[in-house]
Every structure is written in C-alpha cells, then in structure tokens.
Scaffold this motif. Structure first.
Motif, PDB file in Angstrom:
ATOM      1  N   ILE A  47       0.201  -7.341  -5.282  1.00 59.98           N
ATOM      2  CA  ILE A  47      -0.759  -6.265  -5.548  1.00 59.98           C
ATOM      3  C   ILE A  47      -0.195  -4.958  -5.012  1.00 59.98           C
ATOM      4  N   LEU A  48      -0.084  -3.983  -5.903  1.00 55.91           N
ATOM      5  CA  LEU A  48       0.374  -2.646  -5.536  1.00 55.91           C
ATOM      6  C   LEU A  48      -0.818  -1.696  -5.545  1.00 55.91           C
ATOM      7  N   CYS A  49      -0.982  -0.956  -4.462  1.00 59.19           N
ATOM      8  CA  CYS A  49      -2.079  -0.001  -4.339  1.00 59.19           C
ATOM      9  C   CYS A  49      -1.500   1.409  -4.249  1.00 59.19           C
ATOM     10  N   PHE A  50      -1.895   2.271  -5.160  1.00 58.21           N
ATOM     11  CA  PHE A  50      -1.448   3.661  -5.155  1.00 58.21           C
ATOM     12  C   PHE A  50      -2.620   4.526  -4.699  1.00 58.21           C
ATOM     13  N   ASP A  51      -2.511   5.070  -3.500  1.00 57.48           N
ATOM     14  CA  ASP A  51      -3.647   5.759  -2.897  1.00 57.48           C
ATOM     15  C   ASP A  51      -3.977   7.091  -3.563  1.00 57.48           C
ATOM     16  N   ASP A  52      -2.971   7.777  -4.079  1.00 56.53           N
ATOM     17  CA  ASP A  52      -3.204   9.141  -4.570  1.00 56.53           C
ATOM     18  C   ASP A  52      -2.862   9.318  -6.045  1.00 56.53           C
ATOM     19  N   TRP A  53      -3.147   8.322  -6.844  1.00 57.87           N
ATOM     20  CA  TRP A  53      -2.841   8.346  -8.276  1.00 57.87           C
ATOM     21  C   TRP A  53      -3.448   9.575  -8.967  1.00 57.87           C
ATOM     22  N   LYS A  54      -4.699   9.892  -8.621  1.00 62.21           N
ATOM     23  CA  LYS A  54      -5.412  10.990  -9.291  1.00 62.21           C
ATOM     24  C   LYS A  54      -5.564  12.234  -8.420  1.00 62.21           C
ATOM     25  N   LEU A  55      -5.084  12.174  -7.174  1.00 62.85           N
ATOM     26  CA  LEU A  55      -5.257  13.319  -6.280  1.00 62.85           C
ATOM     27  C   LEU A  55      -4.618  14.561  -6.878  1.00 62.85           C
ATOM     28  N   ASN A  56      -5.324  15.674  -6.809  1.00 57.26           N
ATOM     29  CA  ASN A  56      -4.858  16.947  -7.365  1.00 57.26           C
ATOM     30  C   ASN A  56      -4.602  16.865  -8.877  1.00 57.26           C
ATOM     31  N   ASP A  57      -5.234  15.868  -9.534  1.00 58.32           N
ATOM     32  CA  ASP A  57      -5.085  15.681 -10.989  1.00 58.32           C
ATOM     33  C   ASP A  57      -3.632  15.482 -11.401  1.00 58.32           C
ATOM     34  N   PHE A  68       0.859  -1.182   0.000  1.00 56.80           N
ATOM     35  CA  PHE A  68       0.000   0.000   0.000  1.00 56.80           C
ATOM     36  C   PHE A  68       0.896   1.233   0.000  1.00 56.80           C
ATOM     37  N   ILE A  69       0.875   1.978  -1.097  1.00 56.37           N
ATOM     38  CA  ILE A  69       1.761   3.131  -1.271  1.00 56.37           C
ATOM     39  C   ILE A  69       0.951   4.414  -1.110  1.00 56.37           C
ATOM     40  N   ASP A  70       1.185   5.095   0.002  1.00 55.43           N
ATOM     41  CA  ASP A  70       0.432   6.309   0.327  1.00 55.43           C
ATOM     42  C   ASP A  70       1.383   7.386   0.842  1.00 55.43           C
ATOM     43  N   CYS A  71       2.496   7.541   0.127  1.00 54.60           N
ATOM     44  CA  CYS A  71       3.494   8.535   0.550  1.00 54.60           C
ATOM     45  C   CYS A  71       3.452   9.778  -0.339  1.00 54.60           C
ATOM     46  N   ASP A  72       2.466   9.833  -1.238  1.00 49.86           N
ATOM     47  CA  ASP A  72       2.062  11.047  -1.948  1.00 49.86           C
ATOM     48  C   ASP A  72       3.014  11.547  -3.029  1.00 49.86           C
ATOM     49  N   THR A  73       4.213  11.966  -2.677  1.00 47.35           N
ATOM     50  CA  THR A  73       5.079  12.641  -3.637  1.00 47.35           C
ATOM     51  C   THR A  73       5.708  11.675  -4.636  1.00 47.35           C
ATOM     52  N   TYR A  74       6.110  12.244  -5.768  1.00 44.24           N
ATOM     53  CA  TYR A  74       6.781  11.452  -6.800  1.00 44.24           C
ATOM     54  C   TYR A  74       8.046  10.796  -6.253  1.00 44.24           C
ATOM     55  N   SER A  75       8.909  11.578  -5.597  1.00 43.83           N
ATOM     56  CA  SER A  75      10.211  11.055  -5.180  1.00 43.83           C
ATOM     57  C   SER A  75      10.072   9.948  -4.146  1.00 43.83           C
ATOM     58  N   SER A  76       9.161  10.105  -3.184  1.00 44.74           N
ATOM     59  CA  SER A  76       8.965   9.067  -2.178  1.00 44.74           C
ATOM     60  C   SER A  76       8.394   7.806  -2.813  1.00 44.74           C
ATOM     61  N   SER A  77       7.441   7.972  -3.722  1.00 44.97           N
ATOM     62  CA  SER A  77       6.840   6.817  -4.396  1.00 44.97           C
ATOM     63  C   SER A  77       7.875   6.075  -5.222  1.00 44.97           C
ATOM     64  N   LYS A  78       8.742   6.824  -5.889  1.00 43.25           N
ATOM     65  CA  LYS A  78       9.780   6.201  -6.713  1.00 43.25           C
ATOM     66  C   LYS A  78      10.785   5.446  -5.832  1.00 43.25           C
ATOM     67  N   THR A  79      11.135   6.018  -4.699  1.00 39.31           N
ATOM     68  CA  THR A  79      12.052   5.356  -3.770  1.00 39.31           C
ATOM     69  C   THR A  79      11.456   4.045  -3.263  1.00 39.31           C
ATOM     70  N   ASP A 110      -2.137  12.774 -12.130  1.00 38.93           N
ATOM     71  CA  ASP A 110      -1.999  11.833 -13.240  1.00 38.93           C
ATOM     72  C   ASP A 110      -2.096  12.535 -14.589  1.00 38.93           C
ATOM     73  N   ILE A 111      -3.013  13.487 -14.687  1.00 36.01           N
ATOM     74  CA  ILE A 111      -3.162  14.243 -15.932  1.00 36.01           C
ATOM     75  C   ILE A 111      -1.909  15.066 -16.215  1.00 36.01           C
ATOM     76  N   LYS A 112      -1.251  15.494 -15.143  1.00 31.05           N
ATOM     77  CA  LYS A 112      -0.045  16.306 -15.277  1.00 31.05           C
ATOM     78  C   LYS A 112       1.226  15.454 -15.409  1.00 31.05           C
ATOM     79  N   TYR A 140       1.621   8.442 -10.589  1.00 34.51           N
ATOM     80  CA  TYR A 140       1.495   8.093 -12.012  1.00 34.51           C
ATOM     81  C   TYR A 140       2.862   8.066 -12.685  1.00 34.51           C
ATOM     82  N   LYS A 141       3.624   9.114 -12.487  1.00 34.26           N
ATOM     83  CA  LYS A 141       4.952   9.204 -13.095  1.00 34.26           C
ATOM     84  C   LYS A 141       5.890   8.150 -12.510  1.00 34.26           C
TER      85      LYS A 141
END
Length: 265
Positions: free
Chosen positions: A211-221, A186-197, A223-225, A230-231
C-alpha cells in the motif's frame, strides 16, 4: 473486436489510469473553486510547540492504517511487511502507524523513517509551480524524538535513515537493513523530485501487494497541474509496466492511496 468489447476495454483503461483527461481536469478546477482542497496547516515560521502540530488528525490516520493492515492481512497473511515513511517531520504519522501496529499486535512489522530533518531541500522552490520553499516542514531529529516520546513511542524501536534522499536511497541502504518485504509506504516528501526518487527506490522492492500512501496528491492543486506526487506516480507506473495499481479509500481529501502489485503473468 466488436464495438461492445472495444467500449469495455476503453472503460477498463480509464479505470486503471490515474491521469486526468481534459474533461476531468476542467471539472476539478470548477469544483475546487467552490470546494477548495484543504491547505497545509504549517509550513515555516515560529511555532510555539512543534509537537502539537498535526497535519492530519492522529485518530484519522490510525483508523486508516488499521484498515490498511486488515486489507494486507487478507491478502498476505499475518506478516504483511515493513512500514517505510518518507518525510517524517515531527513524527506524527510515524507515531500513528507505530501505535496502530502495536494495538493490533503486528509484531513482525519493522519501522523505517527516512528524512534529512532539515525540511525541504535546496531547489524545492524551483519545482511544482513554486509552491515550496527550502526549509518548509523543518523539525530537527532531536525534537522529533521528543515529540515521539510524548506520544509514548520509543524512537529506538524505529530505524532512522537520516540524510538527503539522493545520498541515502540506494542499494547500500537496502542491504544494510535487509529491506525485502514491505507492506505500507507513506510518502510525504512533497516535491515531485523527492517523490520520484522514493518511488524509484522502492520499485524493485514491490514483489507482492504493497500500500502506497501519497499525503499531498492534491495539495496546492498540484494534481490538476500534473505536478508533484501525481506526476511522480504516473511516471513511475509508465516506467514499471509490470506493476499495476488499484486506488483505495484514503484518509483525507488531499491524499491518495493505492494497492500496488506485480501484474499476474
């Protein structure tokens, strides 16, 4: 290759890709103007009782985790592996997984919580279009344990890896806790750098279905950015071409979840 086969290959690649093309990105922007993605219910400031903050309704998470367990049991058998959570906050997600595992009598599963318990780290405001701030989602370790106790979850039955990820996510931690079979992450560390680490840390541990769960994939849009989780995930797949991912139904609109496994040789 004839045109029909080329088209089938194109469709397959499109299905397997988790990057948005220009048309998808535009359509999502338009759609979310009318149907915006939910915002986080808490970030900073005074809260009367932090234990009562549930960023995701517990029953929703419990149902989702139960589905995850069943999916993995169908593939891997009774011992599906350990549960790793990155970004514990007040323990609401951890308590949902812990309670679910106990109710389903998943006795082989170990639980690991990774967090500095100081909120988002310094420099977060410079990432992901400036939507984060240092200290967002801060909850002390002692307070988090109190929150778990109130939900009848024994914190001593969970292994806590306290500290910033650049200090704790390493081979020393893997060896210390004998992390060799993971089931749900369960990945809920929000930022790109923390998620990548986090992804770089668990990558070598994915030896079978996880199973990988990304809690904030679309938060603050984000993913669109092309930012945030997402990145991080798309880069991770690019860098680990021996892995493949299949999207599964997640627990709410802002999250994304996948079954990730090594490709068949």
């Amino acid at each position: 290759m004839d045109k029909s086969k080329s088209y089938k290959v194109f469709l397959l690649l499109l299905i397997m890709s988790f990057r948005y093309n220009s048309i998808q990105r535009l359509s999502k922007k338009i759609f979310r103007k009318f149907f915006p993605v939910q915002k986080s219910s808490w970030t900073e400031g005074h809260v009367r009782d932090i234990c009562e903050v549930n960023l995701v309704p517990p029953e929703k998470l419990k149902n989702f985790f139960a589905d995850c367990v069943r999916k993995l049991q169908e593939i891997k058998g009774k011992n599906i592996g350990d549960y790793l959570e990155f970004g514990v906050f007040n323990g609401s997600s951890m308590s949902s997984m812990y309670s679910t595992a106990k109710s389903l009598e998943i006795n082989s599963m170990r639980f690991f919580g990774f967090d500095a318990f100081q909120g988002l780290p310094k420099g977060s405001e410079k990432e992901d279009d400036g939507v984060w701030k240092k200290g967002f989602y801060s909850c002390s370790f002692e307070k988090m344990k109190e929150c778990l106790k109130r939900k009848n979850v024994a914190s001593e039955n969970i292994s806590w890896i306290k500290g910033w990820y650049n200090k704790t996510l390493n081979q020393k931690t893997i060896k210390k806790y004998k992390l060799n079979k993971i089931g749900i992450v369960f990945i809920d560390c929000d930022t790109y750098s923390s998620s990548k680490t986090v992804l770089n840390f668990i990558g070598p541990l994915i030896k079978e279905e996880v199973i990988l769960c990304f809690d904030d994939w679309k938060l603050n849009d984000l993913d669109i950015k092309s930012m945030g989780e997402y990145k991080a995930f798309n880069e991770f797949l690019d860098e680990n071409t021996y892995l493949e991912a299949q999207e599964i139904k997640s627990y709410n609109r802002k999250s994304k979840s996948f079954i990730v496994k090594p490709k068949k040789s």
